[in-house]
Write an enzyme that holds these catalytic residues in place. Sequence first.
Site, mmCIF file in Angstrom:
data_model
loop_
_atom_site.group_PDB
_atom_site.id
_atom_site.type_symbol
_atom_site.label_atom_id
_atom_site.label_comp_id
_atom_site.label_asym_id
_atom_site.label_seq_id
_atom_site.Cartn_x
_atom_site.Cartn_y
_atom_site.Cartn_z
ATOM 1 N N LYS A 48 0.843 -1.205 0.000
ATOM 2 C CA LYS A 48 0.000 0.000 0.000
ATOM 3 C C LYS A 48 0.876 1.252 0.000
ATOM 4 O O LYS A 48 0.565 2.243 -0.668
ATOM 5 C CB LYS A 48 -0.950 -0.040 1.211
ATOM 6 N N GLN A 50 -4.795 -1.738 9.426
ATOM 7 C CA GLN A 50 -4.681 -3.050 8.790
ATOM 8 C C GLN A 50 -5.313 -4.134 9.663
ATOM 9 O O GLN A 50 -5.063 -4.213 10.860
ATOM 10 C CB GLN A 50 -3.190 -3.359 8.532
ATOM 11 N N ASP A 96 -11.230 2.394 3.853
ATOM 12 C CA ASP A 96 -11.470 0.948 3.828
ATOM 13 C C ASP A 96 -12.952 0.632 3.649
ATOM 14 O O ASP A 96 -13.311 -0.496 3.303
ATOM 15 C CB ASP A 96 -11.020 0.330 5.157
HETATM 16 N N1 GUN Z 1 -6.939 -7.158 5.685
HETATM 17 C C1 GUN Z 1 -7.300 -7.873 4.591
HETATM 18 N N2 GUN Z 1 -7.898 -7.072 3.687
HETATM 19 C C2 GUN Z 1 -7.927 -5.831 4.217
HETATM 20 C C3 GUN Z 1 -8.420 -4.582 3.767
HETATM 21 O O1 GUN Z 1 -8.981 -4.430 2.679
HETATM 22 N N3 GUN Z 1 -8.249 -3.536 4.613
HETATM 23 C C4 GUN Z 1 -7.656 -3.661 5.820
HETATM 24 N N4 GUN Z 1 -7.541 -2.577 6.593
HETATM 25 N N5 GUN Z 1 -7.194 -4.806 6.288
HETATM 26 C C5 GUN Z 1 -7.328 -5.883 5.476
#
Ligand code: GUN
Length: 294
Positions: free
Chosen positions: A49, A93, A116
């Site tokens: 990211k 996350q 998100d």
């Molecule tokens: N863990 C797995 N997929 C995601 C996501 O799309 N966002 C976040 N914050 N954590 C994740």
Amino acid sequence: MELIDGNKIAADIIAELKAQVALLPGRPPCLALVRVGEDPASVSYVKKKEKASADIGITSRLLFPPVTISQDELFALIDGLNADSEVDGILVQSPLPKHLNEVAVFRRIAAHKDVDGFHTLNLGKLAQEDETGFVACTPAGIMQLLQRSGVSISGRHVVVLGRSLIVGKPTALLALQRKAWANATVTVCHSQTANLPALTRQADVLIAAIGKAGFVTADMVKPGAVVIDVGVNRVADSTKKTGYRLTGDVHFPTVAPLCSKITPVPGGVGPMTVAMLMQNTVKARRQNLPFPQP
Ligand code: GUN
């Protein structure tokens, strides 16, 4: 059988976003990435990211509190980012350590910075088809993969395997929308579903998001179906430098020959999730500008 190339489609989207960011007035968009502890998968996802942000011209703010952080301390950290006018998007996350309440943490993020799309308000907006909300990145990425590879789901039967907050539920809501690119008939299956193969065999488009390596076998898939594999499972593999390899929820060798199209793992849905996070961050910046940009 045709492979859907998530890397290529995600790269196209990243290039489009880079061009859009260059035209934005004022400072570049800024994304805060919060990772609690050192979970190896989370370390790797957050790095991806961060890299995509840099490629596009999005500033990233990295916050890595220790695994021992308390819920109140994490709330205070989020409150600081919510109040910071230099931060457009906030991502915590997942998964979080067990002592933290994940839904409460997601809800603490200001809804207008929730790139998100896990906040109560954004999930509500998704249900109401209010486009000012943020849609969760993996579901949004799945819809983009289908659209950009010429798969129409309108009037067709989409079966979603899995009911998580992050993938299953928002994917079902998206596929149901009253939009030309959606309009699907949707069935959501999960671990308690009776006679699962009979349902999955009806799918024109099967979306597997249950987190079990190789769960979807050939007897569960209708010949000619489109299969989207959301699984990212780590299985031990001593021939790899890392000691593991990534594999999907679909038993690829036996299922792929049956499909009209299928996504590989890795290189399918994964890169799209990152691209959609970038898209949401650019949207957050636009919506947070003094005079919101179209
Ligand atoms: N863990 C797995 N997929 C995601 C996501 O799309 N966002 C976040 N914050 N954590 C994740």
